[in-house]
Design a protein around this motif. Structure first.
Motif, PDB file in Angstrom:
ATOM      1  N   TYR A  42       0.855  -1.182   0.000  1.00  0.00           N
ATOM      2  CA  TYR A  42       0.000   0.000   0.000  1.00  0.00           C
ATOM      3  C   TYR A  42       0.891   1.233   0.000  1.00  0.00           C
ATOM      4  O   TYR A  42       1.588   1.521   0.975  1.00  0.00           O
ATOM      5  N   MET A  43       0.856   1.986  -1.100  1.00  0.00           N
ATOM      6  CA  MET A  43       1.730   3.145  -1.239  1.00  0.00           C
ATOM      7  C   MET A  43       1.041   4.192  -2.094  1.00  0.00           C
ATOM      8  O   MET A  43       0.639   3.923  -3.217  1.00  0.00           O
ATOM      9  N   ARG A  44       0.934   5.400  -1.554  1.00  0.00           N
ATOM     10  CA  ARG A  44       0.269   6.471  -2.295  1.00  0.00           C
ATOM     11  C   ARG A  44       1.211   7.276  -3.170  1.00  0.00           C
ATOM     12  O   ARG A  44       0.783   7.852  -4.164  1.00  0.00           O
ATOM     13  N   GLY A  45       2.473   7.367  -2.782  1.00  0.00           N
ATOM     14  CA  GLY A  45       3.379   8.285  -3.447  1.00  0.00           C
ATOM     15  C   GLY A  45       3.564   9.533  -2.600  1.00  0.00           C
ATOM     16  O   GLY A  45       3.274   9.546  -1.400  1.00  0.00           O
ATOM     17  N   GLN A  46       4.040  10.607  -3.213  1.00  0.00           N
ATOM     18  CA  GLN A  46       4.312  11.839  -2.493  1.00  0.00           C
ATOM     19  C   GLN A  46       3.321  12.923  -2.905  1.00  0.00           C
ATOM     20  O   GLN A  46       2.813  12.930  -4.032  1.00  0.00           O
ATOM     21  N   SER A  47       3.099  13.866  -2.011  1.00  0.00           N
ATOM     22  CA  SER A  47       2.155  14.947  -2.305  1.00  0.00           C
ATOM     23  C   SER A  47       2.584  15.724  -3.540  1.00  0.00           C
ATOM     24  O   SER A  47       1.742  16.181  -4.327  1.00  0.00           O
ATOM     25  N   ARG A  48       3.879  15.861  -3.744  1.00  0.00           N
ATOM     26  CA  ARG A  48       4.361  16.623  -4.895  1.00  0.00           C
ATOM     27  C   ARG A  48       3.967  15.967  -6.210  1.00  0.00           C
ATOM     28  O   ARG A  48       3.830  16.634  -7.233  1.00  0.00           O
ATOM     29  N   ASP A  49       3.785  14.643  -6.218  1.00  0.00           N
ATOM     30  CA  ASP A  49       3.357  13.959  -7.442  1.00  0.00           C
ATOM     31  C   ASP A  49       2.028  14.532  -7.927  1.00  0.00           C
ATOM     32  O   ASP A  49       1.867  14.857  -9.112  1.00  0.00           O
ATOM     33  N   TYR A  50       1.097  14.658  -7.013  1.00  0.00           N
ATOM     34  CA  TYR A  50      -0.251  15.083  -7.380  1.00  0.00           C
ATOM     35  C   TYR A  50      -0.312  16.577  -7.654  1.00  0.00           C
ATOM     36  O   TYR A  50      -1.083  17.030  -8.518  1.00  0.00           O
ATOM     37  N   ASP A  51       0.503  17.336  -6.949  1.00  0.00           N
ATOM     38  CA  ASP A  51       0.584  18.761  -7.250  1.00  0.00           C
ATOM     39  C   ASP A  51       1.135  18.984  -8.655  1.00  0.00           C
ATOM     40  O   ASP A  51       0.719  19.916  -9.362  1.00  0.00           O
ATOM     41  N   GLN A  52       2.066  18.128  -9.070  1.00  0.00           N
ATOM     42  CA  GLN A  52       2.577  18.201 -10.442  1.00  0.00           C
ATOM     43  C   GLN A  52       1.494  17.825 -11.453  1.00  0.00           C
ATOM     44  O   GLN A  52       1.388  18.442 -12.516  1.00  0.00           O
ATOM     45  N   TRP A  53       0.691  16.807 -11.130  1.00  0.00           N
ATOM     46  CA  TRP A  53      -0.417  16.465 -12.018  1.00  0.00           C
ATOM     47  C   TRP A  53      -1.341  17.660 -12.215  1.00  0.00           C
ATOM     48  O   TRP A  53      -1.775  17.941 -13.335  1.00  0.00           O
ATOM     49  N   ALA A  54      -1.658  18.342 -11.113  1.00  0.00           N
ATOM     50  CA  ALA A  54      -2.550  19.496 -11.198  1.00  0.00           C
ATOM     51  C   ALA A  54      -1.950  20.583 -12.084  1.00  0.00           C
ATOM     52  O   ALA A  54      -2.650  21.223 -12.873  1.00  0.00           O
ATOM     53  N   GLN A  55      -0.651  20.768 -11.965  1.00  0.00           N
ATOM     54  CA  GLN A  55       0.020  21.780 -12.780  1.00  0.00           C
ATOM     55  C   GLN A  55       0.014  21.397 -14.246  1.00  0.00           C
ATOM     56  O   GLN A  55      -0.233  22.234 -15.128  1.00  0.00           O
ATOM     57  N   LEU A  56       0.263  20.105 -14.541  1.00  0.00           N
ATOM     58  CA  LEU A  56       0.338  19.653 -15.930  1.00  0.00           C
ATOM     59  C   LEU A  56      -1.023  19.611 -16.607  1.00  0.00           C
ATOM     60  O   LEU A  56      -1.118  19.751 -17.823  1.00  0.00           O
ATOM     61  N   THR A  57      -2.076  19.406 -15.829  1.00  0.00           N
ATOM     62  CA  THR A  57      -3.415  19.295 -16.408  1.00  0.00           C
ATOM     63  C   THR A  57      -4.250  20.554 -16.266  1.00  0.00           C
ATOM     64  O   THR A  57      -5.265  20.706 -16.952  1.00  0.00           O
ATOM     65  N   GLY A  58      -3.859  21.435 -15.347  1.00  0.00           N
ATOM     66  CA  GLY A  58      -4.671  22.606 -15.073  1.00  0.00           C
ATOM     67  C   GLY A  58      -5.916  22.300 -14.267  1.00  0.00           C
ATOM     68  O   GLY A  58      -6.830  23.133 -14.209  1.00  0.00           O
ATOM     69  N   GLU A  59      -5.953  21.133 -13.632  1.00  0.00           N
ATOM     70  CA  GLU A  59      -7.122  20.693 -12.875  1.00  0.00           C
ATOM     71  C   GLU A  59      -6.755  20.556 -11.401  1.00  0.00           C
ATOM     72  O   GLU A  59      -6.007  19.666 -11.010  1.00  0.00           O
ATOM     73  N   ASP A  60      -7.295  21.455 -10.573  1.00  0.00           N
ATOM     74  CA  ASP A  60      -6.972  21.450  -9.148  1.00  0.00           C
ATOM     75  C   ASP A  60      -7.474  20.202  -8.428  1.00  0.00           C
ATOM     76  O   ASP A  60      -7.016  19.905  -7.313  1.00  0.00           O
ATOM     77  N   ALA A  61      -8.406  19.493  -9.017  1.00  0.00           N
ATOM     78  CA  ALA A  61      -8.897  18.265  -8.382  1.00  0.00           C
ATOM     79  C   ALA A  61      -7.780  17.250  -8.172  1.00  0.00           C
ATOM     80  O   ALA A  61      -7.909  16.359  -7.320  1.00  0.00           O
ATOM     81  N   TRP A  62      -6.678  17.380  -8.920  1.00  0.00           N
ATOM     82  CA  TRP A  62      -5.573  16.425  -8.786  1.00  0.00           C
ATOM     83  C   TRP A  62      -4.552  16.849  -7.740  1.00  0.00           C
ATOM     84  O   TRP A  62      -3.571  16.131  -7.523  1.00  0.00           O
ATOM     85  N   ARG A  63      -4.737  17.992  -7.100  1.00  0.00           N
ATOM     86  CA  ARG A  63      -3.805  18.387  -6.049  1.00  0.00           C
ATOM     87  C   ARG A  63      -3.913  17.406  -4.881  1.00  0.00           C
ATOM     88  O   ARG A  63      -4.962  16.790  -4.644  1.00  0.00           O
ATOM     89  N   TRP A  64      -2.806  17.281  -4.128  1.00  0.00           N
ATOM     90  CA  TRP A  64      -2.738  16.311  -3.042  1.00  0.00           C
ATOM     91  C   TRP A  64      -3.903  16.445  -2.066  1.00  0.00           C
ATOM     92  O   TRP A  64      -4.551  15.460  -1.708  1.00  0.00           O
TER      93      TRP A  64
END
Length: 605
Positions: free
Chosen positions: A141-163
């Motif tokens: 069970y591993m989620r990853g790091q918060s920065r991963d999802y913040d990067q997704w939000a930046q790359l997609t322009g969708e805040d729903a992907w923020r950590w």
């Protein structure tokens, strides 16, 4: 031991009407010819039309089917190419050894030869069974790091992907063992922990049921080398060393089928499940206004090729994984135009990103001989030892048979140049030459290390217009200088940890790769010789912003049409949608994505 229900009743075992043909395996309770869930069914519906069709009963598909079928007014079909998960080795944790490379549970893919691996190709396991890869994976069970999802939000322009916006979706299905006491009116471990984790959901997170002295020593050595101890890798920063938590329950694997299909979905009259049914292509058509839309799929079953259709306004959700989903899209005419024309496929949507952007975690396996301690190499070397291991599991559901493939984990930096942990360790009290080979005759441990954020990118492309033919999988490991440098540096970190005083009593001796290799060039080349995948492919149908030529999906996972719009009624919800690989194991992030997608789909309808 009952790990599932009995084998399906065959056509000859049940009185059938004239002209009856056996369709795919179906688990619909209302079928008059199938009063038990696990029986073959007839075409019990006058038309095979559904509000939602989910392709792939793996990690994402099982959760989506559960969430979407909660609405009793919507008819949901879940399609799985593999068989039901009644193979006993799926459920015994160490059984992954018998599931990977087994056609009963694995697609049996191979990668293309890679220059970065010095011309080697690798076995590339993907689950072909109910539960998908959650039925054969490492259960970590591993989620990853918060920065991963913040990067997704930046790359997609969708805040729903923020950590902070993904955390509720992780918690929604989580059932964490450390919160069990809280459900009985007892205090939780800490308020911070309770804020980060969920309890009472379908996805069980358990403590491992064994420890090893030599792994405890490795953890102590890692701390001496500057890696802090941690009891929770899933708080947003996974830096630290400790034992992994696993998706098990009572010493048994907890896969997505157990979590999200049994018993809830099987009791819903609006839910239907087909196994042994492989999607050949999607059905695409043009509306009166010329817009492209998905109307269903062609599916190969025991009865031959059949069509399943969507109700007007319905959706087909591809959850066939980072290999299967781009393959199905390309076979359907959605993908790079040149590739499609090469195989005689009509181009419906020219999307160059379909099958591109493949990312994976490559682990470099260092082996150290030890003295004065026990490892699995010794315990499993005799019939007496194997029998003792079996009896311990039979009576207590513990011991080596309850082991995940890796027990101890560590996240740290390969060099001071990184501000965040960029490498992950999977440490095991065993060693072998390669997966599937016998254990070594000497006591040893394996410290596998992977680059969490590789810059190498690969592809998944069809080889022919036949859906039966496996695609070409080319991860292009170690194809960048950055990845080769991290590989060399991470081997040095491993040596630094093992050389600490806490490991001294075991007299560790480097067996692989060997102390004679010291330079960056030597270590990078040796990494190519000994590294293997941890089976975390992502990114092949990446989401991204409007205007991004490589973005296959919108930020809400709808498939683009190549002309500035979207293909109505079609989404991809699996790890292929990740624009960047997460900093850790990818199973649980995929569940989070499916949880979020289910809400978007239901809100639209």
């Amino acid at each position: 031991m009952d790990y599932g229900r009995g084998d399906a009743v065959t056509e000859n075992e049940t009185q059938q009407p004239a002209g009856y043909q056996v369709p795919p395996k179906c688990f619909h309770r209302k079928c008059p010819f199938s009063p038990m869930i696990w029986r073959s069914t007839c075409q019990h519906m006058s038309e095979q039309t559904f509000d939602y069709i989910v392709v792939g009963a793996g990690t994402a598909g099982c959760l989506l089917a559960n969430r979407l079928s909660r609405d009793k007014s919507k008819r949901v079909l879940l399609i799985e190419a593999g068989r039901k998960d009644d193979y006993h080795w799926i459920h015994i944790p160490v059984g992954y050894l018998y599931c990977i490379g087994n056609p009963r549970t694995d697609w049996l893919y191979q990668t293309e030869p890679a220059a970065g691996l010095n011309g080697r190709s690798l076995r590339y396991p993907r689950g072909k069974v109910l539960g998908g890869s959650s039925s054969i994976n490492g259960m970590i069970y591993m989620r990853g790091q918060s920065r991963d999802y913040d990067q997704w939000a930046q790359l997609t322009g969708e805040d729903a992907w923020r950590w902070e916006n993904c955390l509720p979706d992780f918690k929604a299905h989580e059932d964490h063992h450390r919160l069990d006491k809280a459900g009985k009116g007892m205090p939780v471990p800490t308020s911070e922990f309770a804020g980060l984790h969920g309890h009472g959901g379908e996805w069980r997170v358990d403590k491992q049921r064994l420890r090893w002295d030599v792994l405890d020593a490795f953890a102590a050595a890692a701390q001496e080398a500057g890696v802090p101890a941690t009891d929770d890798f899933n708080r947003g920063s996974n830096e630290g060393v400790g034992y992994f938590e696993v998706n098990q329950k009572g010493g048994l694997r907890w896969n997505a089928a157990k979590a999200f299909l049994r018993p809830t979905c099987y009791g819903r009259p609006n839910f239907e499940l087909w196994t042994g049914a492989q999607v050949a292509r999607l059905l695409l058509e043009r509306s009166a206004g010329g817009a492209l839309q998905c109307s269903g799929a062609e599916v190969m079953t025991d009865a031959g090729l059949t069509q399943v259709l969507l109700e007007p306004g319905g959706e087909l959700i591809l959850s066939a994984g980072s290999i299967g989903s781009p393959q199905i899209l390309q076979l359907s005419g959605i993908g790079p135009a040149g590739l499609l024309r090469q195989h005689g496929i009509e181009v419906k949507a020219d999307l160059p990103g379909v099958g591109a952007n493949l990312q994976d975690h490559l682990q470099i396996r260092s082996v150290y001989k030890i003295k004065g301690g026990k490892t699995l190499n010794q315990l499993a070397s005799t019939l007496w030892g194997k029998g003792k291991i079996g009896m311990e599991y039979l009576w207590r559901r513990s011991g080596p048979m309850s082991m995940a493939p890796s027990q101890l984990g560590a996240f740290t930096r390969s060099s001071a140049a990184f501000e965040w942990p960029n490498i992950e360790y999977h440490v095991q009290p065993l060693s072998l030459d390669a997966f599937g080979e016998p254990l070594h005759s000497f006591p040893a441990i394996t410290a596998s290390v992977c680059n969490l954020n590789p810059t190498s990118r690969g592809t998944v492309n069809i080889k022919s217009p036949r859906f039966e033919d496996a695609p070409a999988i080319a991860p292009n490991y170690l194809s960048t200088q950055e990845d080769r440098q991290v590989a060399a540096d991470s081997l040095r970190v491993t040596r630094r940890i093992v050389s600490q005083p806490a490991m001294a009593r075991y007299c560790p001796e480097e067996f692989k790769p060997g102390v004679q290799y010291q330079t960056d060039e030597e270590l990078a080349r040796l990494a190519g010789d000994i590294a293997s995948t941890i089976f975390h492919p992502v990114g092949t149908t990446t989401m991204g912003k409007d205007g991004d030529p490589m973005a296959v999906l919108t930020p809400r996972l709808q498939v683009r049409d190549g002309a500035g719009g979207v293909i109505a009624g079609l989404r991809v919800v699996d790890a292929g949608a990740m624009p960047l690989i997460t900093s850790g194991n990818t199973n649980s992030p995929t569940l989070m994505m499916a949880e979020k997608a289910a809400k978007w789909i239901q809100a639209r309808h």
